[in-house]
Design a protein around this motif. Sequence first.
Motif, mmCIF file in Angstrom:
data_model
loop_
_atom_site.group_PDB
_atom_site.id
_atom_site.type_symbol
_atom_site.label_atom_id
_atom_site.label_comp_id
_atom_site.label_asym_id
_atom_site.label_seq_id
_atom_site.Cartn_x
_atom_site.Cartn_y
_atom_site.Cartn_z
ATOM 1 N N ASP A 138 0.833 -1.204 0.000
ATOM 2 C CA ASP A 138 0.000 0.000 0.000
ATOM 3 C C ASP A 138 0.873 1.262 0.000
ATOM 4 O O ASP A 138 0.725 2.151 0.841
ATOM 5 N N GLU A 163 -0.967 4.441 0.012
ATOM 6 C CA GLU A 163 -1.801 4.624 1.202
ATOM 7 C C GLU A 163 -3.273 4.851 0.852
ATOM 8 O O GLU A 163 -3.916 5.806 1.316
ATOM 9 N N ASN A 210 3.657 -1.253 10.529
ATOM 10 C CA ASN A 210 3.097 -0.051 9.926
ATOM 11 C C ASN A 210 4.257 0.879 9.598
ATOM 12 O O ASN A 210 5.301 0.859 10.263
ATOM 13 N N ASP A 228 -3.230 -9.003 14.105
ATOM 14 C CA ASP A 228 -3.285 -8.054 12.994
ATOM 15 C C ASP A 228 -3.213 -8.740 11.625
ATOM 16 O O ASP A 228 -3.723 -8.213 10.638
ATOM 17 N N TYR A 229 -2.567 -9.892 11.595
ATOM 18 C CA TYR A 229 -2.416 -10.603 10.323
ATOM 19 C C TYR A 229 -2.220 -12.089 10.603
ATOM 20 O O TYR A 229 -1.914 -12.501 11.729
ATOM 21 N N PHE A 245 -4.306 -9.819 5.936
ATOM 22 C CA PHE A 245 -4.518 -8.828 6.997
ATOM 23 C C PHE A 245 -5.953 -8.913 7.496
ATOM 24 O O PHE A 245 -6.898 -9.023 6.703
ATOM 25 N N VAL A 284 -6.517 -2.016 5.467
ATOM 26 C CA VAL A 284 -5.230 -1.314 5.494
ATOM 27 C C VAL A 284 -5.362 -0.017 4.705
ATOM 28 O O VAL A 284 -5.874 -0.024 3.573
ATOM 29 N N ASN A 285 -4.933 1.086 5.261
ATOM 30 C CA ASN A 285 -4.986 2.364 4.539
ATOM 31 C C ASN A 285 -3.717 3.182 4.752
ATOM 32 O O ASN A 285 -3.718 4.399 4.584
ATOM 33 N N VAL A 334 2.627 -0.316 4.721
ATOM 34 C CA VAL A 334 2.992 -1.464 5.554
ATOM 35 C C VAL A 334 4.298 -2.049 5.009
ATOM 36 O O VAL A 334 4.458 -2.220 3.799
#
Length: 445
Positions: free
Chosen positions: A191, A194, A220, A241-242, A255, A259-260, A263
């Motif tokens: 990502d 983002e 992160n 988290d994953y 995940f 997610v935004n 990572v």
Amino acid sequence: MKLNSKVWRLLVGLFSLVFLLVVSQTGTPAQAATNYNGADFTTSASVTNGPDFKHADTIDIEYNLNFGSTPIHNGDTITLNFPENLKGKTPGDTFKVYDQDGTVIGEAVVSDKGVVITMNDALEGKTNDKLTLNLMTKYRYEDTGEKDVIFPLENGGNSTSQINIVANEANLSKKGTLQEDGTIKWTILVDRREIEMKNLDIKDTIGANQEMIHGMTVSNGHWENTTTFQREKPAMTEGKDYNVTYNNDGFDLSFNDTVNNLVVVDYYTKVTDPSLIDSGYKFRNNALMTWGGGTSGTKNSEEANGKVSSSKGNSGSGSGDTNETEEPGIDTDEDTGTGTTDTDGGTETDEEEAAREEEEAKEEAAKEAAKKPATKPAKAKSSAAKSKTAKHTVAPVTATENPGATTKTNTKLPQTSDHQSLTGIIGGTLVLATLGLGAVIRRHF
């Protein structure tokens, strides 16, 4: 009395001999080394790939220098600065420079601002030395758009190449770094832009001659600038988290939440054939990212290919014309763990990878052809071959800086569209090359 006279004469003789030896030594002091500014001898310079570059992409540049009647002596240095808006891709890299017979003729050091080559005595007594440098750089700043790259030339002149810096639109990228213990550290940037990614999954497939090492760090992250990112502490927690499933060929990472943000995924593979590590072999890896879908149907997907080699591509070769009066035969990316700042390794599409590897194959073929002695020296076209003072002409040799992780995009610049393979462009000359692009110097990334 006669004995004392003989002893006295002997002492005087010894003193005179010592005096003559001292005088002869002080009368012929060693020649002081000279630091040459490469710009004073640069006849041409340009960017040789592009014209479009992302901030993390490699910008290849070429310099041609002609020293004419200026001799190159042991200890002399040749300093060449990069254009103001470019920086060295591999600062701190040191590599040896060879002639076509494999003799070391100098050593080069790459910095953020340029390259310095320190010569030894292998070229003593040779003239008409010429220098070709192929260096790997990156754009120094964070802005985008068309930019002029200005190279200073001899006699106060300059040469300008135009490049176009574009934003990186990729959402996924991957890079590898060889470790001293025979493992490879792989880093996946997830990502990158983002954006919001639901149902995010990473399927990673390791290449040949590698073995997956279980265990990874998922963090992160955030961008500090266009090419530098930072992992945040603490790292994410597996199971919360994953989730990750390992297999013989890699792993599947999913995940649990949307997610935004950036990572960073770090993991290791073991090289199963240690003899390949210093051979320049390219270890490869592939990552496929999917997200979205759900009740709406088709998922989005994006792919990234990573590769790493023990060779940084920094190498050099050269020679010079032997005078008639000469007797025959006289001749960073450093990461200490989660939470640290790291550098973007760039991205590369399948099309860009294919185009780059085709170009690399051509360059490698050119290097091999350049190593072979000329079979028809009478057809040599260089000015050195035509010189009346030249006793013989050395076959042209060149080398380029081209590490395994290099990204080349699009076509050559318009002003370099006629740029041919470097093979054969120089005869009877000194040809050196760095960051760098002959002999191949194997180094760790």
